[in-house]
Design an enzyme around this catalytic site. Sequence first.
Site, PDB file in Angstrom:
ATOM      1  N   HIS A 142       0.860  -1.182   0.000  1.00  0.00           N
ATOM      2  CA  HIS A 142       0.000   0.000   0.000  1.00  0.00           C
ATOM      3  C   HIS A 142       0.895   1.230   0.000  1.00  0.00           C
ATOM      4  O   HIS A 142       1.805   1.355   0.820  1.00  0.00           O
ATOM      5  CB  HIS A 142      -0.891   0.010   1.239  1.00  0.00           C
ATOM      6  CG  HIS A 142      -1.698   1.261   1.384  1.00  0.00           C
ATOM      7  ND1 HIS A 142      -2.719   1.593   0.520  1.00  0.00           N
ATOM      8  CD2 HIS A 142      -1.614   2.273   2.286  1.00  0.00           C
ATOM      9  CE1 HIS A 142      -3.235   2.752   0.884  1.00  0.00           C
ATOM     10  NE2 HIS A 142      -2.590   3.181   1.951  1.00  0.00           N
ATOM     11  N   SER A 159      -3.624   5.579   5.826  1.00  0.00           N
ATOM     12  CA  SER A 159      -4.613   5.956   4.825  1.00  0.00           C
ATOM     13  C   SER A 159      -5.196   7.325   5.148  1.00  0.00           C
ATOM     14  O   SER A 159      -5.538   7.617   6.294  1.00  0.00           O
ATOM     15  CB  SER A 159      -5.734   4.907   4.801  1.00  0.00           C
ATOM     16  OG  SER A 159      -6.669   5.197   3.798  1.00  0.00           O
ATOM     17  N   GLY A 160      -5.264   8.191   4.142  1.00  0.00           N
ATOM     18  CA  GLY A 160      -5.821   9.527   4.320  1.00  0.00           C
ATOM     19  C   GLY A 160      -4.841  10.569   4.798  1.00  0.00           C
ATOM     20  O   GLY A 160      -5.228  11.716   5.050  1.00  0.00           O
ATOM     21  N   GLY A 162      -2.431  11.937   3.086  1.00  0.00           N
ATOM     22  CA  GLY A 162      -2.117  12.928   2.055  1.00  0.00           C
ATOM     23  C   GLY A 162      -1.137  12.461   0.997  1.00  0.00           C
ATOM     24  O   GLY A 162      -0.564  13.286   0.277  1.00  0.00           O
ATOM     25  N   SER A 164      -1.692  10.732  -1.844  1.00  0.00           N
ATOM     26  CA  SER A 164      -2.192  10.975  -3.199  1.00  0.00           C
ATOM     27  C   SER A 164      -2.200  12.466  -3.524  1.00  0.00           C
ATOM     28  O   SER A 164      -1.887  12.873  -4.642  1.00  0.00           O
ATOM     29  CB  SER A 164      -3.602  10.394  -3.356  1.00  0.00           C
ATOM     30  OG  SER A 164      -3.590   8.989  -3.185  1.00  0.00           O
ATOM     31  N   GLU A 206      -6.876   8.409  -6.578  1.00  0.00           N
ATOM     32  CA  GLU A 206      -8.085   8.703  -5.801  1.00  0.00           C
ATOM     33  C   GLU A 206      -7.821   9.908  -4.901  1.00  0.00           C
ATOM     34  O   GLU A 206      -6.882   9.915  -4.110  1.00  0.00           O
ATOM     35  CB  GLU A 206      -8.470   7.503  -4.927  1.00  0.00           C
ATOM     36  CG  GLU A 206      -9.686   7.778  -4.046  1.00  0.00           C
ATOM     37  CD  GLU A 206      -9.889   6.737  -2.956  1.00  0.00           C
ATOM     38  OE1 GLU A 206     -10.787   6.936  -2.123  1.00  0.00           O
ATOM     39  OE2 GLU A 206      -9.135   5.744  -2.941  1.00  0.00           O
ATOM     40  N   ARG A 247      17.070  16.149  13.142  1.00  0.00           N
ATOM     41  CA  ARG A 247      17.100  17.462  12.510  1.00  0.00           C
ATOM     42  C   ARG A 247      18.305  17.660  11.602  1.00  0.00           C
ATOM     43  O   ARG A 247      18.324  18.565  10.773  1.00  0.00           O
ATOM     44  CB  ARG A 247      17.077  18.560  13.583  1.00  0.00           C
ATOM     45  CG  ARG A 247      15.820  18.507  14.439  1.00  0.00           C
ATOM     46  CD  ARG A 247      15.794  19.622  15.466  1.00  0.00           C
ATOM     47  NE  ARG A 247      15.752  20.942  14.846  1.00  0.00           N
ATOM     48  CZ  ARG A 247      15.709  22.086  15.530  1.00  0.00           C
ATOM     49  NH1 ARG A 247      15.697  22.048  16.855  1.00  0.00           N
ATOM     50  NH2 ARG A 247      15.682  23.241  14.923  1.00  0.00           N
TER      51      ARG A 247
END
Length: 315
Positions: A142, A159-160, A162, A164, A206, A247
């Site tokens: 994935h 998932s979700g 960002g 895509s 998507e 950093r």
Amino acid sequence: MNKTHCVPLTQLVEEFHLDVVYRSTDFESVQLTVEDVARPGLQLAGYFDHFEPMRLQVLGNAEMSYIEKMTPEALADTCDRLFSYKFPALLLARGFEVPAVCLQMAQKHDVTVLRAQEATSTVVSGIINFLRTALAPRITRHGVLVEVYGEGLLLIGDSGIGKSEAAVELLKRGHRLIADDAVEVRKVGENSLVGNAPELIRNYVELRGIGIINVAKLFGMGAVKAENEINLVVNIVPWNHQEIYDRLGLEEQHMEIMGVKIPMNTIPITPGRNLALILEVAAMNNRQRKMGYNAALEFTQQMNDHFATQTGNGV
């Protein structure tokens, strides 16, 4: 999970524009399952120990020269035994004509006979490279795979988060999409992974709130690519104030996929961070490191030299 793959003989014939001299009754169902091909020189001499019948058998200039010196009876016996192993097909390079006796035995044992016009070495190397890629072990991950400045970036994360959306922003900046949501990863070498999109979702992205878009039609064919080597994994995570993030970039992170270690960056995101810009910098920085330059090490060395100088001056 690794999948077992095979290549239909018909696909090989189409890919290399091979002539079908004799088509076996099972021609449409014959599958190639090993990446190597064989030149049956020893078998023509009667030595069948360690013969590998799973391989495509190729006759070149040396084999045909040997065949010309054989008596028809000896050639018939040898071909009868050779074709009895039911290997996928016999391929003649350089446009050689199939000896009549060989063709008879191929028909007797129902084994396909093919012909190529190119030199033997060209045909053999091309087929091996093609089969190595087509039969490579693979898994599906994935994520999103994009090409940025020639570097293959595999974006992973919840998932979700960002991935895509970042890919679409990169497309607007002139980079290319390989796969969205599901990436098929193939191991094509000891230290090399190549990713592509499953055919069903190729060129689609998507976007939540908008839906499915066709990248090739929306941004043009220059915005998509069939496959690319995976050079860097980017793990996108929500910013956590309790986490301590590197950093300087001295911490070398890797992700192991199918036994191959791929460099990895973990990028924490908050609203307002330009993720596409960060990914561009990550790609360029990874490319610099591969070429032997490491800005983090250079900066650290300069700092150490500075403090050493200050200490030496009694400050």
